[in-house]
Design a protein around this motif. Sequence first.
Motif, PDB file in Angstrom:
ATOM      1  N   ASN A 198     -11.352  65.960 -22.890  1.00  0.00           N
ATOM      2  CA  ASN A 198     -11.421  65.850 -21.440  1.00  0.00           C
ATOM      3  C   ASN A 198     -10.645  64.617 -20.956  1.00  0.00           C
ATOM      4  O   ASN A 198     -11.212  63.655 -20.436  1.00  0.00           O
ATOM      5  CB  ASN A 198     -12.878  65.781 -20.979  1.00  0.00           C
ATOM      6  N   THR A 199      -9.337  64.655 -21.182  1.00  0.00           N
ATOM      7  CA  THR A 199      -8.447  63.604 -20.683  1.00  0.00           C
ATOM      8  C   THR A 199      -7.383  64.274 -19.824  1.00  0.00           C
ATOM      9  O   THR A 199      -7.119  65.482 -19.971  1.00  0.00           O
ATOM     10  CB  THR A 199      -7.771  62.844 -21.834  1.00  0.00           C
ATOM     11  N   PRO A 200      -6.733  63.544 -18.931  1.00  0.00           N
ATOM     12  CA  PRO A 200      -5.700  64.165 -18.084  1.00  0.00           C
ATOM     13  C   PRO A 200      -4.607  64.857 -18.883  1.00  0.00           C
ATOM     14  O   PRO A 200      -4.196  65.971 -18.549  1.00  0.00           O
ATOM     15  CB  PRO A 200      -5.152  62.971 -17.283  1.00  0.00           C
ATOM     16  N   ASP A 201      -4.128  64.203 -19.942  1.00  0.00           N
ATOM     17  CA  ASP A 201      -3.067  64.791 -20.763  1.00  0.00           C
ATOM     18  C   ASP A 201      -3.505  66.108 -21.387  1.00  0.00           C
ATOM     19  O   ASP A 201      -2.788  67.114 -21.339  1.00  0.00           O
ATOM     20  CB  ASP A 201      -2.653  63.816 -21.869  1.00  0.00           C
ATOM     21  N   GLU A 202      -4.684  66.103 -21.983  1.00  0.00           N
ATOM     22  CA  GLU A 202      -5.136  67.300 -22.695  1.00  0.00           C
ATOM     23  C   GLU A 202      -5.544  68.411 -21.736  1.00  0.00           C
ATOM     24  O   GLU A 202      -5.367  69.597 -22.036  1.00  0.00           O
ATOM     25  CB  GLU A 202      -6.269  66.937 -23.655  1.00  0.00           C
ATOM     26  N   ARG A 203      -6.066  68.051 -20.581  1.00  0.00           N
ATOM     27  CA  ARG A 203      -6.366  69.075 -19.564  1.00  0.00           C
ATOM     28  C   ARG A 203      -5.073  69.754 -19.112  1.00  0.00           C
ATOM     29  O   ARG A 203      -5.049  70.958 -18.825  1.00  0.00           O
ATOM     30  CB  ARG A 203      -7.106  68.457 -18.382  1.00  0.00           C
ATOM     31  N   ASN A 204      -4.005  68.981 -19.049  1.00  0.00           N
ATOM     32  CA  ASN A 204      -2.699  69.518 -18.665  1.00  0.00           C
ATOM     33  C   ASN A 204      -2.223  70.561 -19.665  1.00  0.00           C
ATOM     34  O   ASN A 204      -1.744  71.645 -19.290  1.00  0.00           O
ATOM     35  CB  ASN A 204      -1.701  68.349 -18.574  1.00  0.00           C
ATOM     36  N   GLU A 246       5.154  59.705 -16.179  1.00  0.00           N
ATOM     37  CA  GLU A 246       4.376  60.804 -16.754  1.00  0.00           C
ATOM     38  C   GLU A 246       4.704  61.083 -18.213  1.00  0.00           C
ATOM     39  O   GLU A 246       3.816  61.457 -18.996  1.00  0.00           O
ATOM     40  CB  GLU A 246       4.619  62.084 -15.954  1.00  0.00           C
ATOM     41  N   PHE A 247       5.985  60.937 -18.596  1.00  0.00           N
ATOM     42  CA  PHE A 247       6.420  61.412 -19.900  1.00  0.00           C
ATOM     43  C   PHE A 247       7.272  60.379 -20.635  1.00  0.00           C
ATOM     44  O   PHE A 247       7.845  59.473 -20.035  1.00  0.00           O
ATOM     45  CB  PHE A 247       7.277  62.684 -19.763  1.00  0.00           C
ATOM     46  N   HIS A 248       7.367  60.602 -21.951  1.00  0.00           N
ATOM     47  CA  HIS A 248       8.371  59.959 -22.785  1.00  0.00           C
ATOM     48  C   HIS A 248       9.338  61.064 -23.212  1.00  0.00           C
ATOM     49  O   HIS A 248       8.949  61.996 -23.914  1.00  0.00           O
ATOM     50  CB  HIS A 248       7.742  59.316 -24.017  1.00  0.00           C
ATOM     51  N   ASN A 249      10.579  60.989 -22.767  1.00  0.00           N
ATOM     52  CA  ASN A 249      11.578  61.979 -23.154  1.00  0.00           C
ATOM     53  C   ASN A 249      12.101  61.621 -24.538  1.00  0.00           C
ATOM     54  O   ASN A 249      12.652  60.542 -24.749  1.00  0.00           O
ATOM     55  CB  ASN A 249      12.718  62.005 -22.136  1.00  0.00           C
TER      56      ASN A 249
END
Length: 244
Positions: A22-28, A159-162
Amino acid sequence: MLNWDDISREYQSEIENFQMLNTPDERNVRAFLQNCALELHERQTAVTRLYFDQEDKLVGFFSLHNDLVKVSPSLILEHRWNLITEGLTHFPAIKLHYLGVDARYRKQGVGKYLMEEVRSIAKEISNYSGCNFITVEALHSSLTFYRDRGFKLKDSTAEFHNMLFSLETLDNPTLEATPLISKQKIQEIRDKVMSVIEQSNLTYAQVAATSGLDEIVIEQMEFGTDVDVETLASVCQSLGIRFL
């Protein structure tokens, strides 16, 4: 050995039961699988493979689509990639759009297995159509995973690391195998890390920044959540702690 199949409506119940933290990244990641992956697959925009264990339990998935990535000559030179730089700034790639492992099946090598599958597919494609890289927009919490799988940082956003993985490295592997250590040893190292953080009056944000991890990863370590070897190694290095 895992079995796989393309995503389809046949697996709707398994997809709905797919669990992540239940973290923002994993919910995404979970939201993509449950709400977007099937439609994109049916439109041939992004192909999604589902992976099952021997009991036909859905343990992970990934989605791929074609990509074109801009790579600076300085980055090519830094990593000694064998690419033509004169007159070229963009290179063909396969984009790893999403990769997820069910939270109940972590620490069992599923993520590493899926990554090997992605590499194999990309390598096979490169035999028939020009392809130099696998690209990924790594979420902050997954930076270490991709970095330890040979991906190189291109640039970062809020938001990201490319990140990029050069397919030529498959013919000249340089990655070292992850050391095998006991759960007891991992716990001892984790306790030492938390002790150093407390004694040094460091915030989790500071540790995360110096180790290249997400702050939530450091918080999870405090509460005894299982932590992988690569994450521990990154934190130890940032704190000057001998890992093994």
